[in-house]
Design a protein around this motif. Structure first.
Motif, PDB file in Angstrom:
ATOM      1  N   GLN A   1       0.817  -1.215   0.000  1.00 45.31           N
ATOM      2  CA  GLN A   1       0.000   0.000   0.000  1.00 45.31           C
ATOM      3  C   GLN A   1       0.853   1.268   0.000  1.00 45.31           C
ATOM      4  N   ALA A   2       2.175   1.133   0.121  1.00 41.62           N
ATOM      5  CA  ALA A   2       3.074   2.287   0.198  1.00 41.62           C
ATOM      6  C   ALA A   2       3.097   3.060  -1.120  1.00 41.62           C
ATOM      7  N   ILE A   3       3.257   4.362  -0.995  1.00 38.62           N
ATOM      8  CA  ILE A   3       3.366   5.238  -2.153  1.00 38.62           C
ATOM      9  C   ILE A   3       4.809   5.716  -2.239  1.00 38.62           C
ATOM     10  N   ALA A   4       5.480   5.421  -3.362  1.00 38.24           N
ATOM     11  CA  ALA A   4       6.882   5.781  -3.537  1.00 38.24           C
ATOM     12  C   ALA A   4       7.011   7.227  -4.008  1.00 38.24           C
ATOM     13  N   GLU A   5       8.063   7.896  -3.515  1.00 34.75           N
ATOM     14  CA  GLU A   5       8.378   9.263  -3.942  1.00 34.75           C
ATOM     15  C   GLU A   5       9.900   9.400  -4.003  1.00 34.75           C
ATOM     16  N   TYR A   6      10.425   9.711  -5.173  1.00 33.27           N
ATOM     17  CA  TYR A   6      11.870   9.907  -5.341  1.00 33.27           C
ATOM     18  C   TYR A   6      12.194  11.386  -5.171  1.00 33.27           C
ATOM     19  N   LEU A   7      13.223  11.679  -4.364  1.00 35.83           N
ATOM     20  CA  LEU A   7      13.670  13.049  -4.148  1.00 35.83           C
ATOM     21  C   LEU A   7      15.038  13.224  -4.810  1.00 35.83           C
ATOM     22  N   PRO A   8      15.074  13.717  -6.054  1.00 36.55           N
ATOM     23  CA  PRO A   8      16.344  13.797  -6.784  1.00 36.55           C
ATOM     24  C   PRO A   8      17.372  14.705  -6.118  1.00 36.55           C
ATOM     25  N   GLU A   9      16.917  15.767  -5.427  1.00 29.19           N
ATOM     26  CA  GLU A   9      17.871  16.672  -4.794  1.00 29.19           C
ATOM     27  C   GLU A   9      18.641  16.020  -3.649  1.00 29.19           C
ATOM     28  N   PHE A  10      18.096  14.945  -3.091  1.00 29.40           N
ATOM     29  CA  PHE A  10      18.763  14.197  -2.028  1.00 29.40           C
ATOM     30  C   PHE A  10      19.177  12.799  -2.479  1.00 29.40           C
ATOM     31  N   ASP A  11      18.751  12.412  -3.676  1.00 30.65           N
ATOM     32  CA  ASP A  11      19.024  11.104  -4.252  1.00 30.65           C
ATOM     33  C   ASP A  11      18.601   9.956  -3.343  1.00 30.65           C
ATOM     34  N   PHE A  12      17.369  10.036  -2.832  1.00 31.91           N
ATOM     35  CA  PHE A  12      16.813   8.885  -2.140  1.00 31.91           C
ATOM     36  C   PHE A  12      15.323   8.811  -2.340  1.00 31.91           C
ATOM     37  N   THR A  13      14.812   7.634  -2.047  1.00 36.31           N
ATOM     38  CA  THR A  13      13.409   7.332  -2.284  1.00 36.31           C
ATOM     39  C   THR A  13      12.687   7.175  -0.959  1.00 36.31           C
ATOM     40  N   LEU A  14      11.524   7.760  -0.883  1.00 37.97           N
ATOM     41  CA  LEU A  14      10.652   7.616   0.279  1.00 37.97           C
ATOM     42  C   LEU A  14       9.529   6.651  -0.058  1.00 37.97           C
ATOM     43  N   LEU A  15       9.124   5.894   0.921  1.00 38.69           N
ATOM     44  CA  LEU A  15       7.905   5.099   0.809  1.00 38.69           C
ATOM     45  C   LEU A  15       6.968   5.592   1.900  1.00 38.69           C
ATOM     46  N   HIS A  16       5.840   6.144   1.504  1.00 41.34           N
ATOM     47  CA  HIS A  16       4.854   6.634   2.462  1.00 41.34           C
ATOM     48  C   HIS A  16       3.889   5.500   2.786  1.00 41.34           C
ATOM     49  N   VAL A  17       3.870   5.109   4.041  1.00 42.13           N
ATOM     50  CA  VAL A  17       2.972   4.057   4.522  1.00 42.13           C
ATOM     51  C   VAL A  17       2.038   4.722   5.530  1.00 42.13           C
ATOM     52  N   GLY A  18       0.915   5.210   5.047  1.00 49.49           N
ATOM     53  CA  GLY A  18       0.028   5.985   5.914  1.00 49.49           C
ATOM     54  C   GLY A  18       0.752   7.243   6.371  1.00 49.49           C
ATOM     55  N   ASP A  19       0.788   7.469   7.684  1.00 47.69           N
ATOM     56  CA  ASP A  19       1.465   8.635   8.255  1.00 47.69           C
ATOM     57  C   ASP A  19       2.943   8.377   8.533  1.00 47.69           C
ATOM     58  N   PHE A  20       3.441   7.206   8.171  1.00 45.75           N
ATOM     59  CA  PHE A  20       4.827   6.824   8.437  1.00 45.75           C
ATOM     60  C   PHE A  20       5.610   6.801   7.126  1.00 45.75           C
ATOM     61  N   THR A  21       6.882   7.162   7.184  1.00 47.20           N
ATOM     62  CA  THR A  21       7.709   7.211   5.984  1.00 47.20           C
ATOM     63  C   THR A  21       8.935   6.327   6.147  1.00 47.20           C
ATOM     64  N   ILE A  22       9.229   5.535   5.124  1.00 54.99           N
ATOM     65  CA  ILE A  22      10.457   4.741   5.062  1.00 54.99           C
ATOM     66  C   ILE A  22      11.363   5.427   4.045  1.00 54.99           C
ATOM     67  N   GLU A  23      12.556   5.844   4.493  1.00 54.75           N
ATOM     68  CA  GLU A  23      13.522   6.507   3.631  1.00 54.75           C
ATOM     69  C   GLU A  23      14.612   5.495   3.275  1.00 54.75           C
ATOM     70  N   ILE A  24      14.778   5.207   1.994  1.00 54.88           N
ATOM     71  CA  ILE A  24      15.716   4.185   1.540  1.00 54.88           C
ATOM     72  C   ILE A  24      16.881   4.868   0.843  1.00 54.88           C
ATOM     73  N   VAL A  25      18.090   4.687   1.395  1.00 57.55           N
ATOM     74  CA  VAL A  25      19.278   5.347   0.849  1.00 57.55           C
ATOM     75  C   VAL A  25      20.406   4.337   0.652  1.00 57.55           C
ATOM     76  N   GLN A  26      21.360   4.722  -0.160  1.00 56.91           N
ATOM     77  CA  GLN A  26      22.503   3.870  -0.474  1.00 56.91           C
ATOM     78  C   GLN A  26      23.461   3.790   0.714  1.00 56.91           C
ATOM     79  N   ALA A  27      23.788   2.574   1.130  1.00 54.56           N
ATOM     80  CA  ALA A  27      24.835   2.371   2.133  1.00 54.56           C
ATOM     81  C   ALA A  27      26.176   2.692   1.479  1.00 54.56           C
ATOM     82  N   ASP A  28      27.129   3.133   2.291  1.00 58.68           N
ATOM     83  CA  ASP A  28      28.464   3.405   1.774  1.00 58.68           C
ATOM     84  C   ASP A  28      29.487   3.093   2.859  1.00 58.68           C
ATOM     85  N   GLU A  29      30.714   3.520   2.665  1.00 57.95           N
ATOM     86  CA  GLU A  29      31.749   3.214   3.659  1.00 57.95           C
ATOM     87  C   GLU A  29      31.512   3.957   4.964  1.00 57.95           C
TER      88      GLU A  29
END
Length: 80
Positions: free
Chosen positions: A28-56
């Motif tokens: 049911q999540a709604i995806a939103e890409y934020l190019p200025e930060f280069d990460f994708t949000l998944l909106h799950v109701g009032d909660f947000t999952i922010e998915i970003v690239q792991a690095d060193e």
């Protein structure tokens, strides 16, 4: 005083794979890409999952996970 979890930042080794996994887990999540930060949000109701690239600097897994909270009063939350 209320503390409400509002978002979680999750570092993953492969963003498209991680995004696909979380989209299957929360269809049911709604995806939103934020190019200025280069990460994708998944909106799950009032909660947000922010998915970003792991690095060193910040690896994947629980060490790279950050939970964000909302409160009506920062002063009250800090005293608590």
């Amino acid at each position: 005083m209320k503390l409400i979890p509002t978002a979680i930042l999750i570092h993953v080794p492969d963003v498209p794979v991680g995004l696909a996994w979380y989209q299957r887990a929360f269809p049911q999540a709604i995806a939103e890409y934020l190019p200025e930060f280069d990460f994708t949000l998944l909106h799950v109701g009032d909660f947000t999952i922010e998915i970003v690239q792991a690095d060193e600097k910040v690896r994947e897994g629980k060490r790279g996970t950050v939970l964000y909270w909302q409160t009506e009063s920062l002063d009250a939350a800090m005293k608590h």
